[in-house]
Design a protein around this motif. Sequence first.
Motif, PDB file in Angstrom:
ATOM      1  N   ALA A 108       0.825  -1.212   0.000  1.00  0.00           N
ATOM      2  CA  ALA A 108       0.000   0.000   0.000  1.00  0.00           C
ATOM      3  C   ALA A 108       0.858   1.259   0.000  1.00  0.00           C
ATOM      4  CB  ALA A 108      -0.936  -0.007   1.211  1.00  0.00           C
ATOM      5  N   HIS A 109       1.914   1.256   0.827  1.00  0.00           N
ATOM      6  CA  HIS A 109       2.736   2.457   0.901  1.00  0.00           C
ATOM      7  C   HIS A 109       3.524   2.663  -0.385  1.00  0.00           C
ATOM      8  CE1 HIS A 109       6.127   5.064   1.980  1.00  0.00           C
ATOM      9  NE2 HIS A 109       5.234   5.650   2.743  1.00  0.00           N
ATOM     10  N   HIS A 110       4.064   1.591  -0.953  1.00  0.00           N
ATOM     11  CA  HIS A 110       4.813   1.722  -2.204  1.00  0.00           C
ATOM     12  C   HIS A 110       3.901   2.259  -3.305  1.00  0.00           C
ATOM     13  CE1 HIS A 110       6.883   0.556  -5.923  1.00  0.00           C
ATOM     14  NE2 HIS A 110       7.990   0.580  -5.204  1.00  0.00           N
ATOM     15  N   ARG A 111       2.683   1.757  -3.391  1.00  0.00           N
ATOM     16  CA  ARG A 111       1.748   2.213  -4.417  1.00  0.00           C
ATOM     17  C   ARG A 111       1.431   3.699  -4.261  1.00  0.00           C
ATOM     18  NH1 ARG A 111      -1.763  -0.510  -7.635  1.00  0.00           N
ATOM     19  NH2 ARG A 111      -1.357  -2.449  -6.513  1.00  0.00           N
ATOM     20  N   GLU A 112       1.238   4.137  -3.008  1.00  0.00           N
ATOM     21  CA  GLU A 112       0.866   5.530  -2.774  1.00  0.00           C
ATOM     22  C   GLU A 112       2.037   6.467  -3.064  1.00  0.00           C
ATOM     23  OE1 GLU A 112      -1.459   8.238   0.576  1.00  0.00           O
ATOM     24  OE2 GLU A 112      -0.759   6.227   1.085  1.00  0.00           O
ATOM     25  N   MET A 113       3.238   6.113  -2.600  1.00  0.00           N
ATOM     26  CA  MET A 113       4.404   6.954  -2.841  1.00  0.00           C
ATOM     27  C   MET A 113       4.706   7.030  -4.339  1.00  0.00           C
ATOM     28  SD  MET A 113       8.204   6.532  -1.159  1.00  0.00           S
ATOM     29  CE  MET A 113       9.408   7.873  -1.205  1.00  0.00           C
ATOM     30  N   PHE A 114       4.692   5.884  -4.997  1.00  0.00           N
ATOM     31  CA  PHE A 114       4.926   5.823  -6.434  1.00  0.00           C
ATOM     32  C   PHE A 114       3.870   6.645  -7.170  1.00  0.00           C
ATOM     33  CE2 PHE A 114       5.039   4.017 -10.667  1.00  0.00           C
ATOM     34  CZ  PHE A 114       6.354   3.608 -10.853  1.00  0.00           C
ATOM     35  N   GLY A 115       2.619   6.542  -6.741  1.00  0.00           N
ATOM     36  CA  GLY A 115       1.533   7.264  -7.399  1.00  0.00           C
ATOM     37  C   GLY A 115       1.662   8.772  -7.277  1.00  0.00           C
ATOM     38  N   ASP A 116       2.045   9.256  -6.103  1.00  0.00           N
ATOM     39  CA  ASP A 116       2.233  10.696  -5.919  1.00  0.00           C
ATOM     40  C   ASP A 116       3.309  11.233  -6.859  1.00  0.00           C
ATOM     41  OD1 ASP A 116       0.297  10.895  -4.003  1.00  0.00           O
ATOM     42  OD2 ASP A 116       1.660  11.078  -2.304  1.00  0.00           O
ATOM     43  N   LEU A 117       4.438  10.522  -6.929  1.00  0.00           N
ATOM     44  CA  LEU A 117       5.539  10.987  -7.775  1.00  0.00           C
ATOM     45  C   LEU A 117       5.178  10.876  -9.253  1.00  0.00           C
ATOM     46  CD1 LEU A 117       8.499   9.424  -5.774  1.00  0.00           C
ATOM     47  CD2 LEU A 117       7.846  11.838  -5.878  1.00  0.00           C
ATOM     48  N   LEU A 118       4.470   9.816  -9.633  1.00  0.00           N
ATOM     49  CA  LEU A 118       4.056   9.675 -11.027  1.00  0.00           C
ATOM     50  C   LEU A 118       3.107  10.795 -11.430  1.00  0.00           C
ATOM     51  CD1 LEU A 118       3.848   8.134 -13.693  1.00  0.00           C
ATOM     52  CD2 LEU A 118       2.111   6.673 -12.636  1.00  0.00           C
ATOM     53  N   ARG A 119       2.193  11.139 -10.555  1.00  0.00           N
ATOM     54  CA  ARG A 119       1.260  12.230 -10.849  1.00  0.00           C
ATOM     55  C   ARG A 119       2.013  13.536 -11.075  1.00  0.00           C
ATOM     56  NH1 ARG A 119      -3.538  14.270  -6.712  1.00  0.00           N
ATOM     57  NH2 ARG A 119      -3.849  16.341  -7.651  1.00  0.00           N
ATOM     58  N   MET A 120       3.039  13.793 -10.254  1.00  0.00           N
ATOM     59  CA  MET A 120       3.803  15.024 -10.418  1.00  0.00           C
ATOM     60  C   MET A 120       4.617  14.999 -11.703  1.00  0.00           C
ATOM     61  SD  MET A 120       4.125  17.920  -8.962  1.00  0.00           S
ATOM     62  CE  MET A 120       4.832  19.232  -9.953  1.00  0.00           C
ATOM     63  N   VAL A 121       5.188  13.837 -12.054  1.00  0.00           N
ATOM     64  CA  VAL A 121       5.964  13.733 -13.295  1.00  0.00           C
ATOM     65  C   VAL A 121       5.076  14.030 -14.499  1.00  0.00           C
ATOM     66  CG1 VAL A 121       7.074  12.071 -14.841  1.00  0.00           C
ATOM     67  CG2 VAL A 121       7.776  12.209 -12.455  1.00  0.00           C
ATOM     68  N   ARG A 122       3.882  13.453 -14.533  1.00  0.00           N
ATOM     69  CA  ARG A 122       2.973  13.704 -15.654  1.00  0.00           C
ATOM     70  C   ARG A 122       2.666  15.199 -15.771  1.00  0.00           C
ATOM     71  NH1 ARG A 122       1.011   9.230 -17.936  1.00  0.00           N
ATOM     72  NH2 ARG A 122       0.691   7.305 -16.745  1.00  0.00           N
ATOM     73  N   PHE A 123       2.387  15.821 -14.645  1.00  0.00           N
ATOM     74  CA  PHE A 123       2.062  17.242 -14.657  1.00  0.00           C
ATOM     75  C   PHE A 123       3.273  18.071 -15.081  1.00  0.00           C
ATOM     76  CE2 PHE A 123       1.007  21.383 -12.807  1.00  0.00           C
ATOM     77  CZ  PHE A 123      -0.322  21.505 -13.169  1.00  0.00           C
ATOM     78  N   TYR A 124       4.447  17.620 -14.665  1.00  0.00           N
ATOM     79  CA  TYR A 124       5.692  18.343 -14.933  1.00  0.00           C
ATOM     80  C   TYR A 124       5.972  18.453 -16.420  1.00  0.00           C
ATOM     81  CZ  TYR A 124      10.102  20.018 -12.903  1.00  0.00           C
ATOM     82  OH  TYR A 124      11.152  20.781 -12.467  1.00  0.00           O
TER      83      TYR A 124
END
Length: 557
Positions: free
Chosen positions: A356-372
């Motif tokens: 659960a924690h890996h999915r959430e941390m990975f998801g937050d960073l992926l969301r920022m990369v897409r926006f970036y």
Amino acid sequence: MSDKSAEGDRPSEGTRVTAQALDVVDVLVIGGGPAGSTAAAVMAKAGLRVLLLEAGTHPRAHVGESLLPGIIPILAEIDALAEVEAAGFGRKTGSTLWGWGKTPRWDLWFYDSDAYDHAWLVERARFDAILFAAATRAGAVVLDRAVARTLLWDGERLVGVAWERAGQSQETRARLVIDATGQSMLLGRAKDRREEIAGLKHQAMWAHFSGCVGAPPPRHEQALFLAEAEQWWWFFPIGGGRASVGVVQLDAGEARGAPRRDYDALLAAASELAPVLGPAATRVTPVRHERDWSYRMSEVTGPGWIQIGDAAGFIDPVLSTGVLLAMHSAWHAGRTAIAVLQAGADEASARAKYQAHHREMFGDLLRMVRFYYQQNLYREDYFWESKRILLTRDTELKPQKAFVVLTSGLVQNLALDEVRDEATARQTARAEGQGRELGEAGPDRLGFVCVHLRERAAAPGQGDLYLLIEPRDPVAPALARTRNFDIGAIAPRHGSDPLRAPSLAPAIRGFVSLVQGLDATPGATLAEFWRASRVRFGTWLKEHVPTNMDLVRVFGE
């Protein structure tokens, strides 16, 4: 990415072990990159019997030279921080962005995170070798040129690996197997759990240069990112006039094919990089290539196994999160193994928390990369997106600070949370202790200095502000750092970030500026600093304590 011709000195295997001694271990780690080495070190230090198998050798070249401050507490835990600091790597104080969005040029400074003021721009061959050696020092049995051949299953549970070294075959059974095989994805391929991330099928070419000029101060220790049409460049000063220079090409339509080989021509056309490289810049390595790397696993753990680092997933390198995700997932997996194998925690529950924690941390960073990658935005748009990502955890961070915290690897960082909690508890105990009034005669030794202020309109204990000076600790987060000291602020009513409170911020910022200006002598102890500066402190406290606050006392211990 490996350079198989680079042999270097191999780490010691420690105590000579027989083949039978490797039949059964507590944890078997496959892969000796940053993730595998970190996990092995964490678990071996705790007393688990750990075998680490690395198919290749160290040192070896690898992409991913720009590191984030979020790895600092993990480096400290595996006793590698001092060696990294002494290795001569380039300091990284943040990032400078040219042409990124509609704001022509803008900066990210790590010190704005109120945690750490720098990371590093490294030669990955040496950095990875440091971590690999740390696993040996911690007590793991570490073998290079040891190739995992077959996964051993007992029903649905992974129970070991058949491997080969120097022509000899061996089977090792383990209570837990950790897959740190990077983009080889040993378990991911076996379980067919790899998921491609749409829109991030990019490729990179990079090389090292000597004789580089670099960006002018104060940005000479920044990672430089330059956006162009359909691609972006990095310039990382890795120390001694050397730099890593790379280009990431955005694969329009996610078309596949052989990597492009026109690196030199592309660099010659990047006119904005020319003054940073300088006329004497000379390429000193071959051009290396990586491609199509953005993916993740639908599941990163199962009965008897955990995936870490690139074996669990990798996000586009634009935010430099690769080594952070590798080392943090390794730290978390190591702690999970310790909880299960030593403390008797339920394995399924512990693994579910890791997933659960890996999915959430990975998801937050992926969301920022897409926006970036949206290039039609202003700097403040990126700040606000960071704020939106962090809303579930912190509603009070200002957008710019949210951006710095997120892109420094300080969000959902469990290792940092542990260190921060320990530091806050220590500072709170000091602030609330009796201590000794610091009068005209300063003591010969001091562990801390504390200035206790109180808001006039507040009841005792409700408007207290404690400003602390402590000897510098590279692991503990700090509100600010000077040449020799860390500065902290404790305000019980305002939690861990009193700078949020408008009534307290002026006093805090003024105090930080005072200490930074006075701490000018290299190697000065806190007692020496106080004796030399106490008169200036007295003057500042009389003249600059905000009118809404009273000085309660100045004490130390």
